[in-house]
Design an enzyme around this catalytic site. Structure first.
Site, PDB file in Angstrom:
ATOM      1  N   ASP A 161      55.308  39.507  27.499  1.00  0.00           N
ATOM      2  CA  ASP A 161      54.839  40.125  28.727  1.00  0.00           C
ATOM      3  C   ASP A 161      53.477  39.492  29.012  1.00  0.00           C
ATOM      4  O   ASP A 161      52.850  38.904  28.126  1.00  0.00           O
ATOM      5  CB  ASP A 161      54.727  41.639  28.527  1.00  0.00           C
ATOM      6  CG  ASP A 161      54.086  42.324  29.711  1.00  0.00           C
ATOM      7  OD1 ASP A 161      54.549  42.092  30.843  1.00  0.00           O
ATOM      8  OD2 ASP A 161      53.113  43.063  29.507  1.00  0.00           O
ATOM      9  N   ASP A 202      50.343  40.759  31.390  1.00  0.00           N
ATOM     10  CA  ASP A 202      49.173  41.633  31.371  1.00  0.00           C
ATOM     11  C   ASP A 202      49.216  42.583  30.177  1.00  0.00           C
ATOM     12  O   ASP A 202      50.165  43.352  30.028  1.00  0.00           O
ATOM     13  CB  ASP A 202      49.099  42.465  32.658  1.00  0.00           C
ATOM     14  CG  ASP A 202      48.998  41.608  33.907  1.00  0.00           C
ATOM     15  OD1 ASP A 202      47.917  41.588  34.507  1.00  0.00           O
ATOM     16  OD2 ASP A 202      49.986  40.950  34.278  1.00  0.00           O
ATOM     17  N   ASP A 253      53.634  45.328  25.870  1.00  0.00           N
ATOM     18  CA  ASP A 253      52.745  46.474  25.653  1.00  0.00           C
ATOM     19  C   ASP A 253      53.153  47.689  26.474  1.00  0.00           C
ATOM     20  O   ASP A 253      52.343  48.603  26.673  1.00  0.00           O
ATOM     21  CB  ASP A 253      51.296  46.091  25.989  1.00  0.00           C
ATOM     22  CG  ASP A 253      51.057  45.948  27.483  1.00  0.00           C
ATOM     23  OD1 ASP A 253      51.922  45.352  28.162  1.00  0.00           O
ATOM     24  OD2 ASP A 253      50.010  46.425  27.977  1.00  0.00           O
TER      25      ASP A 253
END
Length: 223
Positions: A13, A15, A172
Site C-alpha cells: 500500500d 500512504d 496499514d
C-alpha cells in the site's frame, strides 16, 4: 501456515505503508482550516485519518458529512492544495529503502497497490524517484474494483507472471489485509502506519510488524 512456497513479488500500500505522506496532509489540512478561520488540528489526529482519504479528512477537519453544502468545495480545495504540496515532507518510512534494496538483490519484484488516484500517485512517485523503481503501480484508475476487492493483486500477479499466493502484500488498513486475504496472498499488517486506535490484530493478517525493518525477516522465510 506453510512456509514452503517461494514468493515472487512484494506489493505495498502507499500512504502509511511505503511512504509517510502524513506530514504533507497535515500541512494542507491545516492550511485549509486557516483559510476558513479555523484552528489547526494536532499532527497525530490528522495522521490517523490519512489512510481514509480526502473525504474523511474533510469530515475530520470540519465535522461535516458529504451531504453538507460546503463538503465538496472544501474537498476540492483540499486536493488543490495537496497537488502543490505533494512531496514537500513525504518520504519513505525508515527501513523501506533497505528493504527494496534487499528485494532487488534477491530478484524479488515489488510494486504498489493503492486507493490513491493516479492523479496524485504518479506525480508523487515521479518526484520521489524511488530506486529500485516499482515494477507496477496500481491505482483505482487501473481497476474496476478498488480495495478491499482483490482485483489489484490479481493484476499484480499477472504482471509478475505468478500466482497471487506468491505475492506478499503489506498494508496499514483493514481493507489492505482483506484485499490480500481475498486474493490468497500473504498479508503483513503495517502497525507503524496510520492505524489510529484500530485493533490491528483483529484484521487477522498473517503477520504484523511494528517497523518496516521487521518486514525483511518475514520475506526471508519464503525465499
Amino acid at each position: 501456515m506453510q512456509n514452503k512456497q517461494k514468493i515472487r513479488a512484494v506489493m505495498f500500500d502507499l500512504d502509511g505503508t511505503l511512504l509517510d505522506t502524513a506530514p504533507d496532509f497535515v500541512a494542507v489540512v491545516n492550511e485549509l482550516l486557516a483559510e476558513n478561520q479555523r484552528e489547526a488540528l494536532p499532527h497525530d489526529i490528522i495522521r490517523a485519518g490519512v489512510s481514509n482519504g480526502s473525504k474523511a479528512l474533510v469530515t475530520l477537519a470540519f465535522a461535516i458529512e458529504e451531504t453538507h453544502e460546503n463538503f465538496q468545495p472544501l474537498r476540492a480545495r483540499l486536493l488543490e492544495l495537496y497537488t502543490h504540496h505533494i512531496a514537500v515532507f513525504t518520504k519513505a518510512f525508515p527501513g523501506i529503502q533497505e528493504l527494496l534494496n534487499k528485494l532487488a538483490e534477491n530478484n524479488i519484484g515489488w510494486g504498489i497497490a493503492t486507493n490513491k488516484p493516479a492523479a496524485y500517485t504518479t506525480p508523487l512517485m515521479e518526484e520521489l524517484n524511488i530506486q529500485p523503481a516499482p515494477a507496477i503501480v496500481i491505482c483505482p484508475d487501473h481497476v474496476k474494483h478498488s480495495k478491499p476487492h482483490p482485483e489489484s493483486l490479481v493484476m499484480a500477479a499477472e504482471h509478475f507472471n505468478c500466482k497471487p499466493e506468491e505475492i506478499v502484500y503489506v498494508g496499514d488498513h483493514l481493507r489492505d489485509i482483506e484485499c490480500g486475504k481475498r486474493a490468497g496472498s500473504i498479508t503483513i499488517a503495517a502497525a507503524y502506519g496510520y492505524v489510529g486506535d484500530e485493533d490491528v490484530d483483529s484484521w487477522q493478517a498473517d503477520y504484523r510488524v511494528e517497523h518496516a525493518e521487521d518486514i525483511w525477516p518475514i520475506i526471508q522465510k519464503y525465499i
